[in-house]
Design an enzyme around this catalytic site. Structure first.
Site, PDB file in Angstrom:
ATOM      1  N   TYR A 135     -19.365  13.018   6.477  1.00 27.57           N
ATOM      2  CA  TYR A 135     -19.770  11.669   6.095  1.00 27.57           C
ATOM      3  C   TYR A 135     -21.098  11.584   5.351  1.00 27.57           C
ATOM      4  O   TYR A 135     -21.209  10.883   4.357  1.00 27.57           O
ATOM      5  CB  TYR A 135     -19.840  10.793   7.347  1.00 27.57           C
ATOM      6  N   CYS A 146     -32.749  10.054   6.422  1.00 31.14           N
ATOM      7  CA  CYS A 146     -33.578  10.078   5.224  1.00 31.14           C
ATOM      8  C   CYS A 146     -33.168  11.165   4.249  1.00 31.14           C
ATOM      9  O   CYS A 146     -32.389  12.062   4.573  1.00 31.14           O
ATOM     10  CB  CYS A 146     -35.062  10.240   5.570  1.00 31.14           C
ATOM     11  N   ASN A 204     -37.170  15.299   6.791  1.00 36.56           N
ATOM     12  CA  ASN A 204     -35.803  14.883   7.079  1.00 36.56           C
ATOM     13  C   ASN A 204     -35.394  15.572   8.381  1.00 36.56           C
ATOM     14  O   ASN A 204     -35.371  16.800   8.461  1.00 36.56           O
ATOM     15  CB  ASN A 204     -34.882  15.296   5.932  1.00 36.56           C
ATOM     16  N   GLY A 205     -35.066  14.784   9.390  1.00 43.65           N
ATOM     17  CA  GLY A 205     -34.683  15.343  10.674  1.00 43.65           C
ATOM     18  C   GLY A 205     -35.299  14.567  11.814  1.00 43.65           C
ATOM     19  O   GLY A 205     -35.708  13.415  11.651  1.00 43.65           O
ATOM     20  N   GLY A 244     -30.754   6.834   3.056  1.00 40.26           N
ATOM     21  CA  GLY A 244     -31.752   5.930   3.610  1.00 40.26           C
ATOM     22  C   GLY A 244     -31.990   4.758   2.698  1.00 40.26           C
ATOM     23  O   GLY A 244     -32.379   4.943   1.543  1.00 40.26           O
TER      24      GLY A 244
END
Length: 488
Positions: free
Chosen positions: A265, A20, A124-125, A46
């Site tokens: 990436y 996300c 986020n995580g 996301g």
């Protein structure tokens, strides 16, 4: 209003996926519009769903959560007029923890009403002890509305005895294990927090008289914000129109373990991480790869789009010409939302097409960012050979991905990772290519600026997906039987 399901990605199932992106703004007119633009720039983090919560002094809190792309939902003026106010946060999602099904209740930001007012959070995580926390909270009477690990934070805040929302958030996050960058909001404040290891990114920007928080700097660019700095590992910032940016450090200091795969990436190449251009780092990965694993060939060709910067670096260092031997169809995802079985069998050819005139008769080096299951790599190799290439050599811009990530990346089970069950030579034989080489972990560290390579006693990054050395024990997964790497 009916909910539109997210576009499927049947030909992109051989990549690791970040889970996300988060974005927040305070002190601007119509903050939700800024958030929508920021989320659009973070769409690569996301694509399953997105949500925005805003606050207006007159109308209070308002929210909108939708499946699919930001551009298909949050560009409607009809919708955006329902999100007024000078303060807003947003989230784009690709599910990792929680249900993989399409449930609107799992779409963030999550909202809670407390005695001192409402608050919304976007995370986020991945919380590695979420199962244990959820069981404890349910036993104490909490009623969960979603399957997301992130909802644990709201319930922990509700049970805190602290007097204001930022302090309750500190209290809650001290109970959380794993990786988290959080953007949150109250009626008047924008809050940003990173976990003590700083695994996931979060940056601070200035936009006009207001402030913004974002997963990446590329989202600051789209709204014309000035990049100020990164939120540091273990730092919480509380931002208001009245007091500006206030910083506190609620956690015990620990050595930083930023996710090294962000360099490889996840992050967009036009973002800045740790003062370094992501594009330049990826180009340097290609340079290191060419030094470590040279091969005689006629053409260096990237696997689009993520392999392009590394391929440019490889070509520059090796002196072998660079060429776009493969073209990506950027519109495939929207054209084939529900592919038939016949279309699925056509596989990668719907997404990628080989420039036959360029590769015919040549010894081709294909540069890609990673090999996960290897299914796409085999198909690309077959396409190159079918187009008349004389040889195919793979050069991979990351070390072998042999371990799953539990910190917010959608990784297959370990036994499905090619590098977990095969040596490099066995992978070469499995892919049926003339040669296969991965950048070494030391080479990757040099490319991101650690000139001496990786220090085994204290790596500067989280590289668990390559090394199997997890900086935070994946508590829930160990309870389910996951075996950590044996001590050497």
């Amino acid at each position: 209003m009916s909910l539109q399901m997210p576009p499927s990605h049947p030909f992109d199932d051989d990549k690791l996926r970040e889970e996300c992106g988060i974005f927040g703004v305070v002190g601007v007119t119509d903050a939700a519009n800024f958030v929508a633009l920021g989320l659009h720039a973070l769409q690569h983090r996301g694509q399953e769903a997105g949500g925005i919560v805003s606050h207006d002094p007159v109308e209070g809190f308002n929210s909108a959560r939708r499946f699919g792309y930001v551009r298909d939902n949050f560009t409607s003026q009809t919708l955006m007029k329902t999100l007024p106010g000078p303060l807003a946060i947003g989230h784009v999602r690709y599910s990792t923890a929680g249900s993989k099904g399409a449930a609107i209740r799992d779409v963030q930001p999550f909202f809670g009403e407390f005695s001192m007012g409402g608050a919304a959070i976007a995370h986020n995580g991945n919380i590695t002890n979420a199962d244990a926390l959820r069981r404890e909270l349910i036993e104490r009477g909490s009623i969960f509305q979603s399957s997301s690990d992130s909802e644990c934070i709201i319930h922990l805040m509700a049970r805190s005895l602290q007097q204001n929302i930022p302090e309750r958030m500190e209290d809650a996050l001290r109970r959380v294990e794993g990786a988290f960058s959080v953007v949150a909001m109250t009626r008047t404040k924008l809050i940003g927090v990173r976990d003590p290891l700083g695994v996931r990114p979060l940056v601070l920007g200035k936009v006009g008289d207001g402030w913004c928080l974002s997963s990446e700097t590329c989202a600051l660019d789209i709204i014309g914000a000035e990049y100020v700095r990164e939120i540091e590992p273990g730092e919480m910032v509380v931002i208001s129109a009245a007091k500006g940016v206030e910083s506190v450090r609620p956690f015990r200091p620990r050595p930083s373990k930023f996710c090294i795969f962000e360099h490889v990436y996840f992050s967009r190449p036009d973002s800045i991480i740790g003062g370094r251009s992501v594009y330049e780092t990826r180009r340097q990965i290609g340079v290191e790869l060419a030094k470590e694993s040279p091969v005689e060939a006629d053409l260096v060709c990237p696997v689009p789009d993520s392999g392009t910067p590394a391929a440019i670096g490889f070509a520059a260092e090796s002196g072998i010409p660079f060429g776009l031997g493969i073209t990506r169809n950027q519109y495939m995802g929207r054209t084939f939302i529900e592919p038939t079985e016949q279309i699925r069998n056509m596989g990668v050819r719907l997404k990628l097409n080989v420039n036959r005139a360029l590769v015919q008769g040549k010894r081709v080096i294909l540069v890609d960012d990673s090999v996960v299951r290897g299914t796409t790599s085999r198909k690309i190799k077959e396409m190159i050979l079918d187009a008349g290439a004389a040889e195919v050599h793979f050069r991979i811009a990351s070390p072998p991905t042999a371990w799953p990530c539990f910190y917010g990346v959608d990784t297959p089970q370990r036994e499905k990772l090619l590098a977990a069950t095969m040596s490099e030579e066995e992978m070469r034989e499995h892919l049926a290519v003339d040669s296969l080489k991965f950048i070494s972990l030391d080479g990757l560290y040099r490319a991101v600026g650690a000139t001496e390579g990786r220090k085994a006693d204290c790596p500067q990054y989280c590289d668990a997906c390559f090394s199997g050395e997890y900086p935070v024990a994946p508590t829930d997964m160990i309870a389910k039987g996951f075996q950590l790497k044996a001590a050497e």
